[in-house]
Every structure is written in C-alpha cells, then in structure tokens.
Design a protein around this motif. Structure first.
Motif, short mmCIF file in Angstrom:
data_model
loop_
_atom_site.label_atom_id
_atom_site.label_comp_id
_atom_site.label_asym_id
_atom_site.label_seq_id
_atom_site.Cartn_x
_atom_site.Cartn_y
_atom_site.Cartn_z
N GLU A 335 7.97 -1.88 2.34
CA GLU A 335 8.00 -2.59 1.07
C GLU A 335 9.26 -3.44 0.94
O GLU A 335 9.20 -4.62 0.59
N ASP A 336 10.40 -2.84 1.25
CA ASP A 336 11.67 -3.57 1.14
C ASP A 336 11.71 -4.76 2.10
O ASP A 336 12.13 -5.86 1.72
N HIS A 337 11.26 -4.53 3.33
CA HIS A 337 11.33 -5.58 4.35
C HIS A 337 10.42 -6.75 4.00
O HIS A 337 10.87 -7.92 4.02
N LEU A 338 9.16 -6.48 3.69
CA LEU A 338 8.22 -7.57 3.45
C LEU A 338 8.48 -8.26 2.11
O LEU A 338 8.30 -9.48 1.99
N THR A 339 8.91 -7.51 1.11
CA THR A 339 9.25 -8.14 -0.17
C THR A 339 10.39 -9.14 0.01
O THR A 339 10.35 -10.25 -0.53
N ALA A 340 11.39 -8.74 0.79
CA ALA A 340 12.53 -9.63 1.03
C ALA A 340 12.13 -10.83 1.89
O ALA A 340 12.52 -11.97 1.62
N ARG A 341 11.34 -10.61 2.94
CA ARG A 341 10.99 -11.68 3.85
C ARG A 341 9.98 -12.66 3.25
O ARG A 341 10.04 -13.86 3.50
N LEU A 342 9.05 -12.15 2.44
CA LEU A 342 8.01 -13.01 1.87
C LEU A 342 8.38 -13.56 0.51
O LEU A 342 7.76 -14.51 0.03
N GLY A 343 9.37 -12.96 -0.13
CA GLY A 343 9.76 -13.44 -1.45
C GLY A 343 8.73 -13.18 -2.52
O GLY A 343 8.64 -13.92 -3.50
N MET A 344 7.93 -12.12 -2.36
CA MET A 344 6.93 -11.74 -3.37
C MET A 344 6.75 -10.24 -3.31
O MET A 344 7.09 -9.61 -2.29
N PRO A 345 6.26 -9.62 -4.37
CA PRO A 345 6.10 -8.16 -4.36
C PRO A 345 5.10 -7.70 -3.30
O PRO A 345 3.99 -8.23 -3.24
N VAL A 346 5.53 -6.75 -2.48
CA VAL A 346 4.64 -6.15 -1.48
C VAL A 346 4.81 -4.63 -1.60
O VAL A 346 5.55 -4.02 -0.84
N PRO A 347 4.17 -3.99 -2.57
CA PRO A 347 4.36 -2.56 -2.76
C PRO A 347 3.83 -1.75 -1.58
O PRO A 347 2.76 -2.04 -1.04
N GLY A 348 4.60 -0.74 -1.19
CA GLY A 348 4.19 0.13 -0.10
C GLY A 348 3.07 1.07 -0.51
O GLY A 348 2.84 1.32 -1.71
N GLY A 349 2.39 1.61 0.47
CA GLY A 349 1.26 2.50 0.20
C GLY A 349 1.63 3.75 -0.57
O GLY A 349 0.78 4.33 -1.26
N HIS A 350 2.89 4.19 -0.48
CA HIS A 350 3.31 5.38 -1.21
C HIS A 350 3.23 5.17 -2.71
O HIS A 350 3.15 6.14 -3.47
N ARG A 351 3.26 3.91 -3.16
CA ARG A 351 3.11 3.63 -4.59
C ARG A 351 1.71 4.00 -5.08
O ARG A 351 1.49 4.18 -6.28
N PHE A 352 0.76 4.10 -4.15
CA PHE A 352 -0.63 4.37 -4.49
C PHE A 352 -1.06 5.77 -4.05
O PHE A 352 -2.25 6.04 -3.91
N GLY A 353 -0.08 6.64 -3.84
CA GLY A 353 -0.38 8.01 -3.44
C GLY A 353 -0.64 8.19 -1.98
O GLY A 353 -1.03 9.28 -1.54
N ASP A 354 -0.46 7.15 -1.17
CA ASP A 354 -0.69 7.25 0.27
C ASP A 354 0.52 7.92 0.94
O ASP A 354 1.58 8.10 0.33
#
Length: 428
Positions: A335-354
């Motif tokens: 989540e941290d890596h892709l949000t920073a690189r893409l400049g948009m929210p990319v929530p990780g699967g753990h946010r959805f109980g994964d």
C-alpha cells in the motif's frame, strides 16, 4: 474460535478506506436539487421522509424486489445503517474474506466478534458454503453466537459478481443455520457492459431471511452526499427488525439532512438524466478497469476480471522477489509503495480483512479519469476515453510502475496468457 488479528505487529487496522471514488463531476441537475433543498429549516424524520421511502420502493420494484408490505428505511450512509442492523440483530457476524472495509468496524464497536470466511475460487462477495458451515459449527462449539452473514452480490473489493448458483448455495447454507443475511447491493447498478454477467439478489431467493442494503454513493451519489436505504423481509419478523433499526437510528441521531434526502429521492426516482449519467459512468469505469486488468496480467500479477464497480483487486504475489528488493514484504508495505509511486490511494488487502502477508491491493479507476473537471467531463463524453491524453498518461504510469516489478521474461503475453492467469492462483 476467536478471529485472529491479521495486522498483529503492524498496528491494528481500525478503519478502512472509503468506497472507490467516482472521479467524475456531479450531475448538474443533482447539484441544483441539493442547492434547492438547502434552505429547508425543518428536520427530516428518522428513517427518511415519505417521498424518499416511496422512491426506494420503486427502485427495488424495478429490480424485481417489489416491497409489497416490506418495510423500508434510510440513513446517512451505509455504515450507520449497518451499525443499526447489527445492533438490532445481536450476536456475532460472519463476512467473506476479503470484504468491504466498512463492514466490520461497526461490529467491533458493539463489542461483537467478526469471523471471516474464505470465498470460492471463482469470485468474492460470498463465503464458500462449506467453509461457512464449518465456521458456524466451530464458533458455536466455542460458545459464540453467530446470527448475521453479510454478502455482496456485486463486490468491493474484488469487483466480481458471484454466479447465481454460488450465491444460492452460500445463502442457503446461512439460512439453514438460522443466520439472517444482509445483502449489500451498493454496486448492483454498476455492472460493466459486455460480459454475460447475471446478478441476482439473495432476497429473490430467500425473501423471508434477507435484508437488502444499498449505499447510494456506490452508483448514484457522490461521497459528499452519503445516503443508504434498507429493505426488510416482508414478514412479521421483518417488521420487528425494521422497527428496532428505526429505534436505533433515532436514538443515535442518524437522520438525513434535507439536501441529502432530496438528492437521494432524486436519484432513486431514476429520471432520464440520472439513468443516462449512470450508464455513461458505468461504461467508462468498465473500459478503464478492463485496461487496468490487462496491465496487471501483462506485468505478471493476478486478478479476476472486473465485472462491476470502479475498482480492481490485484494479487502481486508472483512479483514478491522484486517487491522484496524494494522493501515490500506485506500488504501494508505494498500500500505504501504503490500509493507513493502512483500518487493515488492503493489500499492493501489487509484493509479488507485479507491476509496481511499476501501482496494484494485494490486499484481504483476514478483517479485515472483526469485531475480537472474538464478532463473528467472529457473522459465521460469521449467515444474512446482510453485515447484521451490524460487517461493514456495515467494508464502508462501504472504500466511503468508495475513494469519496474517484473523482468521482461516474466511478463505475460498480449492476451494475458503465461504466468499471469485471470484467476487467483495463489492460496487463499
């Protein structure tokens, strides 16, 4: 069997991300309706004004769920409504894994347990029926009290639509165990054009045991105008549940403001402007989601084909070695890596109980539609939005970031063949 904390050692994920953003301007007629209602000084009644409730009944009747004597109520968003439902039903709650991030905080707030059940291989949104039965058995054996199952016939975060037979088996198993089912149909009206996707509501299959919940910010309202409606079973027990939910909404002050009630009534009445905008938005998000899916597969990732909504659920587990080289070892790192690189929210699967250790995330299509109102309007009206410079640049950026994570030899072929198939190939 107490549920484990998937984020142990990384800090608990108490609240998840919001619904995927629409990325489009507000419908002008809707904005005018909201502005016209802003001068009202009287409060709206708890549960929604009569005009809104009548519009909701018509909305469901047009989808084959004629309310008849079924009770209908409204609240300022899906979360307050689900909180009231969970409180009214009591007991522990079961959800598929992964599930929408806003489903579980209410249950924990009430001091209840949430138990996640794996989904079938072909879709999200519903639990595997055999896993569900085993979970219910174990929970009861250890003194738990499972009473509620929440499902999504069109799912966030996976963007999948369960086949009717899979949905039926899961709901049948739940009803057979005496569970009440809440069907979250927030994304029902966002089915992508093209594939022969069939969507059925569990309330069509088991009308006496299912409450339907729809958060209107899924396909009809912008997030700034939160409103949701529920349709209860047309039974005496459904009447009692509706009355209890209304009591809770009243006690907690969960009433709609006049402008939001007017907006919800307007979109539920489904005039020409509303249906035309919704159809155009759904088609646009569907095209961009399909392009995003192609890029993920080409980079060697895994993703089920998106069938609804404005998002995509991605498993980058096959790229774990390259991600580890960048310090990315779990979903929070991803989540941290892709949000920073893409400049948009990319929530990780753990946010959805994964599973926190799985390298899964949700990609949204809204941020790819433009950064200005003019660009977003162009995306909505263009006959070929993928050719627009701002959309092409956004997709190219995603391709570049994903391309950094794979060797050329690891990439899939042009049709998504090779190492990256269209289903989950990793263990759930």
């Amino acid at each position: 069997m107490r549920p484990s904390d998937p984020t142990e050692g990384r800090g608990p994920v108490r609240y998840g991300p919001p619904l995927p953003e629409p990325g489009l301007p507000v419908l002008p007629e809707l904005a005018a309706m909201v502005a016209g209602a802003a001068a009202r000084t009287h409060p709206e009644p708890p549960g929604g004004p009569p005009a809104l409730l009548e519009a909701a009944r018509g909305h469901w009747e047009r989808r084959g769920l004629a309310p008849g004597r079924a009770q209908v109520t409204a609240a300022p968003g899906g979360a307050p409504l689900l909180l009231a439902l969970t409180a009214a039903l009591g007991g522990d709650v079961l959800v598929p894994r992964p599930c929408p991030a806003w489903w579980t905080p209410q249950t924990r707030l009430l001091g209840r347990e949430v138990f996640s059940v794996p989904t079938p291989a072909e879709c999200g949104g519903v639990p595997d029926p055999y896993a569900l039965l085993e979970t219910v058995r174990r929970v009861r054996a250890e003194g738990g009290d499972p009473r509620l199952l929440v499902v999504a016939p069109a799912d966030d975060p996976t963007a999948t639509v369960p086949p009717p037979e899979v949905l039926h088996e899961a709901v049948e198993a739940a009803v057979g165990e005496g569970l009440h089912v809440v069907s979250d149909e927030t994304w029902r009206d966002t089915l992508h054009p093209g594939p022969d996707t069939l969507l059925f509501s569990p309330a069509e299959m088991f009308p006496a045991d299912v409450t339907v919940l729809t958060d209107l910010t899924g396909g009809n309202l912008p997030p700034s105008l939160p409103a949701a409606c529920a349709r209860f079973p047309p039974t005496a027990e459904g009447d009692r549940l509706a009355a209890r939910v209304l009591d809770i909404l009243t006690a907690t002050g969960a009433s709609l403001s006049a402008p939001v009630a007017a907006a919800a009534t307007y979109v539920l009445d489904e005039g020409v402007e509303v249906t035309a905008r919704r159809a155009a938005a759904v088609a646009l998000h569907g095209r961009v989601a399909a392009a995003l899916h192609h890029l993920v597969l080409a980079a060697g990732g895994l993703s089920r084909p998106p069938r609804a909504g404005r998002h995509l659920y991605v498993d980058l587990g096959p790229l774990r070695p390259r991600l580890a080289d960048r310090g990315v070892t779990d979903a929070q790192d991803l989540e941290d890596h892709l949000t920073a690189r893409l400049g948009m929210p990319v929530p990780g699967g753990h946010r959805f109980g994964d599973d926190l250790g799985a390298l899964r995330c949700r990609l949204g299509t809204g941020p790819l539609l433009g950064s200005t109102p003019e660009e977003r309007r162009a995306s909505l009206t263009s006959p070929d939005p993928l050719e627009l410079p701002h959309v092409a640049r956004a997709l190219s950026m995603v391709e570049s970031v994903l391309g950094e994570l794979c060797d050329l030899g690891d990439r899939a072929g042009p049709e998504g063949t090779g190492a990256a198939g269209e289903g989950w190939e990793s263990e759930r």
